[in-house]
Design an enzyme around this catalytic site. Structure first.
Site, PDB file in Angstrom:
ATOM      1  N   PHE A 111      81.388  10.731  69.426  1.00 37.40           N
ATOM      2  CA  PHE A 111      80.568   9.937  68.412  1.00 37.40           C
ATOM      3  C   PHE A 111      80.336  10.373  66.974  1.00 37.40           C
ATOM      4  O   PHE A 111      79.984   9.923  66.295  1.00 37.40           O
ATOM      5  CB  PHE A 111      79.011   9.940  69.187  1.00 37.40           C
ATOM      6  CG  PHE A 111      77.931  10.790  68.581  1.00 37.40           C
ATOM      7  CD1 PHE A 111      78.205  12.175  68.918  1.00 37.40           C
ATOM      8  CD2 PHE A 111      77.425  10.885  67.485  1.00 37.40           C
ATOM      9  CE1 PHE A 111      77.257  13.250  68.723  1.00 37.40           C
ATOM     10  CE2 PHE A 111      76.180  11.690  67.102  1.00 37.40           C
ATOM     11  CZ  PHE A 111      76.425  12.745  67.625  1.00 37.40           C
ATOM     12  N   LYS A 112      80.990  11.707  66.976  1.00 34.46           N
ATOM     13  CA  LYS A 112      80.904  12.381  65.488  1.00 34.46           C
ATOM     14  C   LYS A 112      81.872  11.322  64.470  1.00 34.46           C
ATOM     15  O   LYS A 112      81.575  11.423  63.509  1.00 34.46           O
ATOM     16  CB  LYS A 112      81.489  13.446  65.617  1.00 34.46           C
ATOM     17  CG  LYS A 112      81.069  14.734  66.467  1.00 34.46           C
ATOM     18  CD  LYS A 112      79.416  14.890  65.941  1.00 34.46           C
ATOM     19  CE  LYS A 112      79.334  16.492  66.634  1.00 34.46           C
ATOM     20  NZ  LYS A 112      78.737  16.279  68.038  1.00 34.46           N
ATOM     21  N   ASP A 113      82.617  10.692  65.122  1.00 34.98           N
ATOM     22  CA  ASP A 113      83.445   9.957  64.221  1.00 34.98           C
ATOM     23  C   ASP A 113      82.522   8.672  63.580  1.00 34.98           C
ATOM     24  O   ASP A 113      82.943   8.101  62.541  1.00 34.98           O
ATOM     25  CB  ASP A 113      84.494   8.754  65.246  1.00 34.98           C
ATOM     26  CG  ASP A 113      85.681   9.769  65.714  1.00 34.98           C
ATOM     27  OD1 ASP A 113      86.156  10.688  64.830  1.00 34.98           O
ATOM     28  OD2 ASP A 113      86.300   9.378  66.640  1.00 34.98           O
ATOM     29  N   LEU A 116      81.429  10.632  60.510  1.00 37.91           N
ATOM     30  CA  LEU A 116      82.680  11.271  60.072  1.00 37.91           C
ATOM     31  C   LEU A 116      83.750  10.468  59.344  1.00 37.91           C
ATOM     32  O   LEU A 116      84.598  10.659  58.589  1.00 37.91           O
ATOM     33  CB  LEU A 116      83.155  12.431  60.645  1.00 37.91           C
ATOM     34  CG  LEU A 116      82.047  13.897  60.704  1.00 37.91           C
ATOM     35  CD1 LEU A 116      82.468  14.921  61.688  1.00 37.91           C
ATOM     36  CD2 LEU A 116      81.977  14.369  59.375  1.00 37.91           C
TER      37      LEU A 116
END
Ligand SMILES: *Cc1c(COP(=O)(O)O)cnc(C)c1O
Length: 495
Positions: A111-113, A116
């Site tokens: 989920f960092k995508d 980011l």
């Protein structure tokens, strides 16, 4: 109405969104917080007619008020494009009486995508708006997923360099391989002998190192942070809660204005804080369910009002949640303490000196929107197995912590409210733990054999992010002690 960003630790002059994004952290060590939380200015049914990028614009424009419409739309178009393997960007899957919000369809399958993919564009735009000429050096500590997502976002972005520190023995083999095979002349990856908190503390110290800052400035560099404390990370995360609700509404699964719960597998408290902000913007959220693994410092905090990091650090199968200092919690503490920076700074000082603080009853009373619980390793594995056996749906270990906690919540409260579980990583990113949970026999196989096995049993194609690293060459092999991080930075920048 303009939103300005002040510090949680002093009443220093508030700054515009673009300045807060550039700086990452306030000079006094505090986190930037919006001076008010703007209300959604489109109705839920209007938003239900929009796609992800349009919803992103409607939410983010309210927080990033010094960005022009063109600037913001341009950042959004560049971020949420074909890097995501589905047009929905963040699709919902129904399984076992809950809706899994799949936040892992981006380039590094976690989920960092979601944040980011857009942060580099927000940062470059902010630099241009503020006439910054220095090269921007992104310094990041990662518990596994942030590092790769930040590297992927910033690789070969002009005017930036990125250095990622990760705990050498604290990430999954696939997470590590994803990072150490990173291409891009402006990237560097360094393992440290220590855990995530050591890496994060080291990075915070480097940020506030005046000598280093001056030396860098003289050579045309300045730091910025891609960590989840940057409001450029936080704001894009609010979007998918609004989007999830409006999908449920568009699909007729929820009535306009009816409440939903959200369950968030939590580490640094960034993701769940975004859900809290979404609620404060007017999104009908009933409970914010905060799920921890065996590092259950947040569960204890919600139960007792005391935050105490003095405990053993446990390495679990959900490494991205192996955290004892949840940095973003400071923003919530600040808010429930009446937005009083002096009071908040005292609590944070106590945390930094003695490793703990206690909030008063009035503050504790304001935590009623939250429910906290945790899952043991056994419960997490059991949930993966049960969901697979009953629904054929395979979830990763972090998501399974959330699903286990939701199960406990449901038993305890009998609450029937529709519930969205944030599904924060693809099971392919934590293949070994996932396959072990489903089939104990699988442990003798190597990681990529397990990937193929998982693909077969889940009936899901192996994601591109995994295929890419199958045969990729290791390009980064530096390891250092936790007190050598400054030297690593200097070596990277040629200082
Ligand atoms: C980072 C991460 C988390 C924790 O999110 P926070 O915003 O730090 O609370 C949970 N699951 C996965 C897979 C992650 O990468």
């Amino acid at each position: 109405m303009e939103v300005l960003y002040g510090s949680t630790r002093s009443s220093a002059e508030p700054v515009k969104a673009s300045e807060a994004i550039l700086k990452g952290l306030s000079d006094d060590g505090g986190l930037f917080v919006p001076d008010h939380i703007p209300a959604l200015d489109k109705s839920l049914s209007e938003l239900a007619g929009m796609g992800y990028r349009e919803v992103a614009y409607e939410v983010m424009k309210l927080f990033l008020t010094d960005f022009t419409e063109d600037e913001l739309k341009n950042c959004i178009e560049k971020a949420y494009d074909s890097k995501f393997d589905t047009e929905a960007v963040a699709p919902l899957t129904e399984a076992d009486g809950a809706y899994y919000l799949e936040l892992f369809h981006g380039s590094t399958i976690a989920f960092k995508d979601m944040a980011l993919s857009i942060l580099p564009h927000l940062l470059i735009t902010s630099a241009r708006k503020n006439k910054v000429e220095n090269e921007i050096v992104i310094l990041t500590a990662t518990s596994g997923d942030t590092g790769k997502a930040a590297l992927a976002g910033f690789a070969d972005v002009k005017g930036t360099r990125i250095l990622v520190f990760y705990p050498k023995n604290g990430v999954s083999p696939i997470q590590e391989k994803q990072m150490v095979t990173q291409k891009g002349a402006n990237t560097r990856v360094v393992g440290i002998h220590g855990n995530f908190d050591d890496a994060q503390t080291g990075v915070k110290q480097l940020f506030s190192d005046k000598e280093l800052t001056a030396e860098m400035n003289a050579k045309g560099f300045q730091f910025s942070s891609a960590n989840s404390i940057n409001i450029g990370r936080l704001v894009p995360q609010i979007v998918y809660y609004v989007y999830a609700y409006t999908r449920l509404l568009a699909e007729g699964r929820i009535a306009d204005g009816e409440s939903m719960n959200v369950v968030v597998p939590t580490g640094n408290f960034g993701n769940i804080l975004a859900a809290f902000y979404a609620k404060n913007m007017g999104l009908p959220i009933h409970k914010l369910i905060c799920a921890s693994n065996e590092n259950k410092v947040l569960y204890d905090f919600f139960a007792t009002g005391e935050y105490d990091r003095n405990r053993e650090f446990v390495l679990t199968s959900s490494p991205s949640m192996d955290i004892l200092i949840s940095s973003n919690l400071e923003r919530l503490i600040y808010r429930i303490g009446g937005c009083d920076p002096t009071k908040n700074a005292k609590l944070m000082e106590a945390l930094s000196n003695g490793g703990k603080y206690r909030i008063n009853d009035d503050m504790k009373g304001q935590l009623q929107d939250f429910y906290g619980n945790y899952a043991t390793e056994e419960e997490t594995a059991g949930t993966i197995r049960r969901l697979y056996e009953t629904c054929g749906y395979v979830i990763d270990t972090h998501t399974a912590v959330a699903a286990s906690v939701y199960e406990k919540y449901r038993k305890e409260t009998e609450d029937q409210t529709k519930t969205v579980i944030a599904s924060t990583a693809s099971p392919f990113k934590f293949t070994r733990s996932v396959m072990n949970a489903i089939d104990a026999e699988s442990d003798s196989k190597d990681d990529f054999e397990l990937v193929d096995e998982l693909s077969r049993i889940a009936n899901v194609a192996v994601p591109k992010a995994i295929e890419e690293i199958r045969h990729a060459e290791v390009l980064h092999d530096i390891v250092c002690e936790k007190d050598e991080m400054k030297d690593a930075v200097k070596a990277f920048l040629g200082l």
